[in-house]
Design a protein around this motif. Sequence first.
Motif, PDB file in Angstrom:
ATOM      1  N   LEU A 499     -12.358   8.204  -0.262  1.00 49.64           N
ATOM      2  CA  LEU A 499     -12.952   7.958  -1.528  1.00 49.64           C
ATOM      3  C   LEU A 499     -13.471   6.488  -1.480  1.00 49.64           C
ATOM      4  CD1 LEU A 499      -9.877   8.727  -3.934  1.00 49.64           C
ATOM      5  CD2 LEU A 499     -12.156  10.065  -3.564  1.00 49.64           C
ATOM      6  N   GLU A 500     -12.987   5.652  -0.366  1.00 52.48           N
ATOM      7  CA  GLU A 500     -13.656   4.332  -0.136  1.00 52.48           C
ATOM      8  C   GLU A 500     -15.057   4.423   0.231  1.00 52.48           C
ATOM      9  OE1 GLU A 500     -12.674   0.390   2.552  1.00 52.48           O
ATOM     10  OE2 GLU A 500     -11.080   1.816   2.100  1.00 52.48           O
ATOM     11  N   ASP A 501     -15.193   5.383   1.406  1.00 47.98           N
ATOM     12  CA  ASP A 501     -16.566   5.473   1.755  1.00 47.98           C
ATOM     13  C   ASP A 501     -17.551   6.330   0.711  1.00 47.98           C
ATOM     14  OD1 ASP A 501     -16.138   4.614   4.054  1.00 47.98           O
ATOM     15  OD2 ASP A 501     -15.440   6.569   5.132  1.00 47.98           O
ATOM     16  N   ALA A 502     -16.957   6.989  -0.173  1.00 46.63           N
ATOM     17  CA  ALA A 502     -17.889   7.637  -1.056  1.00 46.63           C
ATOM     18  C   ALA A 502     -18.027   6.787  -2.245  1.00 46.63           C
ATOM     19  CB  ALA A 502     -17.028   9.047  -1.775  1.00 46.63           C
ATOM     20  N   PHE A 503     -17.252   6.057  -2.695  1.00 48.28           N
ATOM     21  CA  PHE A 503     -17.435   5.151  -3.983  1.00 48.28           C
ATOM     22  C   PHE A 503     -17.946   3.500  -3.489  1.00 48.28           C
ATOM     23  CE2 PHE A 503     -15.215   8.935  -5.413  1.00 48.28           C
ATOM     24  CZ  PHE A 503     -16.090   9.377  -6.327  1.00 48.28           C
ATOM     25  N   GLY A 504     -17.650   3.228  -2.341  1.00 49.65           N
ATOM     26  CA  GLY A 504     -18.019   1.962  -1.780  1.00 49.65           C
ATOM     27  C   GLY A 504     -17.161   0.870  -2.409  1.00 49.65           C
ATOM     28  N   TYR A 505     -15.806   1.012  -2.930  1.00 47.23           N
ATOM     29  CA  TYR A 505     -15.121  -0.162  -3.198  1.00 47.23           C
ATOM     30  C   TYR A 505     -13.456   0.162  -2.546  1.00 47.23           C
ATOM     31  CZ  TYR A 505     -13.096   2.469  -6.896  1.00 47.23           C
ATOM     32  OH  TYR A 505     -12.204   3.470  -7.781  1.00 47.23           O
ATOM     33  N   LYS A 506     -12.691  -0.838  -2.313  1.00 46.45           N
ATOM     34  CA  LYS A 506     -11.384  -0.570  -2.034  1.00 46.45           C
ATOM     35  C   LYS A 506     -10.327  -1.017  -3.294  1.00 46.45           C
ATOM     36  CE  LYS A 506     -10.217  -1.713   1.967  1.00 46.45           C
ATOM     37  NZ  LYS A 506      -9.943  -2.395   3.459  1.00 46.45           N
ATOM     38  N   LYS A 507      -9.715  -0.189  -3.727  1.00 48.53           N
ATOM     39  CA  LYS A 507      -8.750  -0.415  -4.811  1.00 48.53           C
ATOM     40  C   LYS A 507      -7.869  -1.491  -4.702  1.00 48.53           C
ATOM     41  CE  LYS A 507      -4.357   1.485  -6.283  1.00 48.53           C
ATOM     42  NZ  LYS A 507      -3.315   2.706  -6.185  1.00 48.53           N
ATOM     43  N   GLN A 508      -7.584  -2.573  -5.670  1.00 50.25           N
ATOM     44  CA  GLN A 508      -6.840  -3.532  -5.680  1.00 50.25           C
ATOM     45  C   GLN A 508      -5.532  -3.101  -5.590  1.00 50.25           C
ATOM     46  OE1 GLN A 508      -7.446  -6.695  -5.745  1.00 50.25           O
ATOM     47  NE2 GLN A 508      -5.133  -7.131  -5.494  1.00 50.25           N
ATOM     48  N   ARG A 509      -4.556  -3.673  -4.815  1.00 47.18           N
ATOM     49  CA  ARG A 509      -3.252  -3.320  -4.518  1.00 47.18           C
ATOM     50  C   ARG A 509      -2.331  -3.727  -5.606  1.00 47.18           C
ATOM     51  NH1 ARG A 509       0.576  -5.554   0.449  1.00 47.18           N
ATOM     52  NH2 ARG A 509       2.441  -4.341  -0.131  1.00 47.18           N
ATOM     53  N   VAL A 510      -1.534  -2.864  -6.279  1.00 47.14           N
ATOM     54  CA  VAL A 510      -0.776  -2.951  -7.350  1.00 47.14           C
ATOM     55  C   VAL A 510       0.503  -3.830  -6.765  1.00 47.14           C
ATOM     56  CG1 VAL A 510       0.514  -1.919  -9.068  1.00 47.14           C
ATOM     57  CG2 VAL A 510      -1.744  -0.855  -8.454  1.00 47.14           C
ATOM     58  N   ALA A 511       1.065  -4.672  -7.699  1.00 45.46           N
ATOM     59  CA  ALA A 511       2.322  -5.244  -7.149  1.00 45.46           C
ATOM     60  C   ALA A 511       3.499  -4.398  -7.573  1.00 45.46           C
ATOM     61  CB  ALA A 511       2.461  -6.603  -8.181  1.00 45.46           C
ATOM     62  N   PHE A 512       4.182  -4.203  -6.612  1.00 46.13           N
ATOM     63  CA  PHE A 512       5.394  -3.153  -6.627  1.00 46.13           C
ATOM     64  C   PHE A 512       6.484  -3.459  -5.772  1.00 46.13           C
ATOM     65  CE2 PHE A 512       7.184   1.143  -4.961  1.00 46.13           C
ATOM     66  CZ  PHE A 512       7.818   1.402  -6.207  1.00 46.13           C
ATOM     67  N   GLN A 513       7.533  -3.716  -6.376  1.00 48.48           N
ATOM     68  CA  GLN A 513       8.620  -3.909  -5.451  1.00 48.48           C
ATOM     69  C   GLN A 513       9.682  -2.979  -5.216  1.00 48.48           C
ATOM     70  OE1 GLN A 513       9.818  -7.597  -7.455  1.00 48.48           O
ATOM     71  NE2 GLN A 513       8.205  -8.875  -6.618  1.00 48.48           N
ATOM     72  N   GLY A 514       9.389  -1.969  -5.639  1.00 53.06           N
ATOM     73  CA  GLY A 514      10.417  -0.753  -5.265  1.00 53.06           C
ATOM     74  C   GLY A 514      10.848  -0.207  -6.493  1.00 53.06           C
ATOM     75  N   MET A 515      11.384   1.063  -6.448  1.00 49.69           N
ATOM     76  CA  MET A 515      11.607   1.718  -7.654  1.00 49.69           C
ATOM     77  C   MET A 515      12.725   1.191  -8.501  1.00 49.69           C
ATOM     78  SD  MET A 515       9.972   4.506  -8.667  1.00 49.69           S
ATOM     79  CE  MET A 515       9.284   5.989  -8.134  1.00 49.69           C
ATOM     80  N   GLU A 516      13.654   0.668  -7.871  1.00 50.75           N
ATOM     81  CA  GLU A 516      14.955  -0.001  -8.406  1.00 50.75           C
ATOM     82  C   GLU A 516      14.416  -1.052  -9.327  1.00 50.75           C
ATOM     83  OE1 GLU A 516      18.957   0.172  -9.151  1.00 50.75           O
ATOM     84  OE2 GLU A 516      17.928   1.299  -7.583  1.00 50.75           O
ATOM     85  N   SER A 517      13.533  -2.036  -8.959  1.00 51.87           N
ATOM     86  CA  SER A 517      13.123  -2.982  -9.774  1.00 51.87           C
ATOM     87  C   SER A 517      12.452  -2.360 -11.223  1.00 51.87           C
ATOM     88  CB  SER A 517      12.141  -3.561  -9.150  1.00 51.87           C
ATOM     89  OG  SER A 517      10.744  -3.010  -8.901  1.00 51.87           O
ATOM     90  N   LEU A 518      11.985  -1.112 -11.177  1.00 51.59           N
ATOM     91  CA  LEU A 518      11.364  -0.467 -12.248  1.00 51.59           C
ATOM     92  C   LEU A 518      12.540  -0.040 -13.242  1.00 51.59           C
ATOM     93  CD1 LEU A 518       8.349   1.644 -10.966  1.00 51.59           C
ATOM     94  CD2 LEU A 518       8.574  -0.920 -11.821  1.00 51.59           C
ATOM     95  N   LYS A 519      13.601   0.496 -12.560  1.00 50.59           N
ATOM     96  CA  LYS A 519      14.562   1.064 -13.477  1.00 50.59           C
ATOM     97  C   LYS A 519      15.348  -0.139 -14.145  1.00 50.59           C
ATOM     98  CE  LYS A 519      19.041   3.548 -12.655  1.00 50.59           C
ATOM     99  NZ  LYS A 519      19.770   4.304 -11.666  1.00 50.59           N
ATOM    100  N   ASN A 520      15.409  -1.498 -13.617  1.00 53.73           N
ATOM    101  CA  ASN A 520      16.198  -2.382 -14.102  1.00 53.73           C
ATOM    102  C   ASN A 520      15.336  -3.320 -15.014  1.00 53.73           C
ATOM    103  OD1 ASN A 520      18.650  -1.866 -13.000  1.00 53.73           O
ATOM    104  ND2 ASN A 520      18.200  -2.804 -11.079  1.00 53.73           N
ATOM    105  N   CYS A 521      13.994  -2.935 -15.183  1.00 51.10           N
ATOM    106  CA  CYS A 521      12.981  -3.686 -16.144  1.00 51.10           C
ATOM    107  C   CYS A 521      13.224  -3.698 -17.572  1.00 51.10           C
ATOM    108  CB  CYS A 521      11.636  -3.108 -15.896  1.00 51.10           C
ATOM    109  SG  CYS A 521      10.264  -4.081 -16.911  1.00 51.10           S
ATOM    110  N   ASN A 522      13.454  -5.162 -18.080  1.00 47.77           N
ATOM    111  CA  ASN A 522      13.632  -5.163 -19.429  1.00 47.77           C
ATOM    112  C   ASN A 522      12.586  -4.653 -20.404  1.00 47.77           C
ATOM    113  OD1 ASN A 522      15.920  -6.745 -18.670  1.00 47.77           O
ATOM    114  ND2 ASN A 522      14.916  -8.757 -18.744  1.00 47.77           N
TER     115      ASN A 522
END
Length: 543
Positions: A499-522
């Motif tokens: 996809l990077e070669d086809a569309f000419g960009y690199k997706k921005q990395r999403v801030a993610f600290q693990g599934m446990e952090s999502l479970k405990n999110c307020n």
Amino acid sequence: MWKKIQTFIESIIQWEEISLHYLWILVPLALIYIAIKDIFFNKKHTIKHNFPIIGRFRYLLESIGPELRQYIVAHNREERPFNRVERSWIYASAKKQNNYQGFGTDSDVYAQGHVFINPSLFPYVPPEGHPNTTDPYFLPSAKVMGLANGRKRPWRPYSIINISAMSYGSLSKNAVIALNRGAKMCGCWHNTGEGGLADYHCHGADVVFQFGTGYFGVRDAHGRFSMSKLVDLVQAHPFIRAIEIKLSQGAKPGKGGILPAKKVNPEIARIRGLEPYTAALSPAAHTAFRNVPELLDFVEAIAENTGLPVGIKAAVGKLEYWEELADCMMQRGTGPDFITIDGGEGGTGAAPPHFADHVSLPFIFAFTSVYQIFLERGLTERIVFVGSGKLGLPARAMMAFAMGVDIINVAREAMMAIGCIQAQKCHTNHCPVGIATQNKWLMSGLDPTDKSHRLANYMNVFRKELLELTHACGYEHPCQMTMEDIEVGMGDIKTRQTLEDAFGYKKQRVAFQGMESLKNCNYLGGLAQSYAPEAIKQTVLQK
């Protein structure tokens, strides 16, 4: 009592004997009547006139053409919009049946556009105590809506797969009830569509309230947007978690819609803020704003008054307006909290063929074009990107996440989960399974209790299989997918590109600290019972 019944049965038997005796006379008389009618009184249909009786079979076959092709003629992967393999997977998943296939794939893996997901030599294995070891369907959004812009009620959706915008009026009440109850069971959100918030949306699920150019449900007596009505609506229904402003939709971008006057019964009129039995008109353009700066002012005003995340939904065409939007967001430091990109493939909305076939870009081209604009300006972290347009299957969803999508909305796939057979009669009010109709007889066959479970099953299986594909690629969450993880076949030259070669960009990395952090999110929503009014809780429990 029994004697009366016996007499009635005997009379039926006697009538049948008489009918059969004279049937050889009645049938020819009926055919002669039809022939005379076709020859002498038919002024509209040449085929019926020139070929009486036989010509009627032509119209019969034409009327059931989609069904004939669907079940008899077409190959497993030939049909559009959804082929038999895709529909079968949705149906089996919704019914908790075996959704596997045997003896290899019958898909042409060398065809142009074929999607290849690159697995890791060492898949991700959730450790002991990981949220997915106890709940294989737990899959929240990696991003929080409204947090970057400081909204009063930011929200992390409990599910990255959700129900797209489909209005009550376009869908039957039984269909809307089934979708909402099912959404509550699996923790996904339910978008109201632009037809307003109906009582049938109030069965416990998270709701994204959408309005379009008609401002249905939040309009004043003159058809203009009313901020006070929107604020009252949000305060009265705390399960409304976000507001979506529909600029256009993939089915017919740049064109208004109409719900015929005969369909606008007193209930729909009340919900939409109209007079009963007057046509519900959606203009082509908004009156509350006319350009990008005014749109941003409008977004901020709604967010300030409601406290909720506010987003926009649009199909994609001319990119200069998206560039202006991104530039204004950079200058102001504000903007929509989420952007829903709707593919031009069309959807549940009825549309003229020339709009559905040719107006606006299909999802892949649309999303990649818009995402790059915000990526170049460093804005992707502030926005939750929602994708919509035939993404309700795991492989397509994986490709969307690799391109930069954060959340997926499904419409037609959700309809199939509650019984849609792709009869393609959504625009006729004759939907045979009672989903896209207001015909009381047809909708009576749709049992909301049964179908709600099917919707929940489909969503859960979808999330589970999406996670399994993610783990196969060596990741914990689909947000970690990169554009190098997906390759696309290039057709006859027998090559493939990332996809990077086809569309000419690199997706921005999403801030993610693990599934446990999502479970405990307020900010985690989804379990609507924790904030729904007590009256709604009781209604849900009773039903």
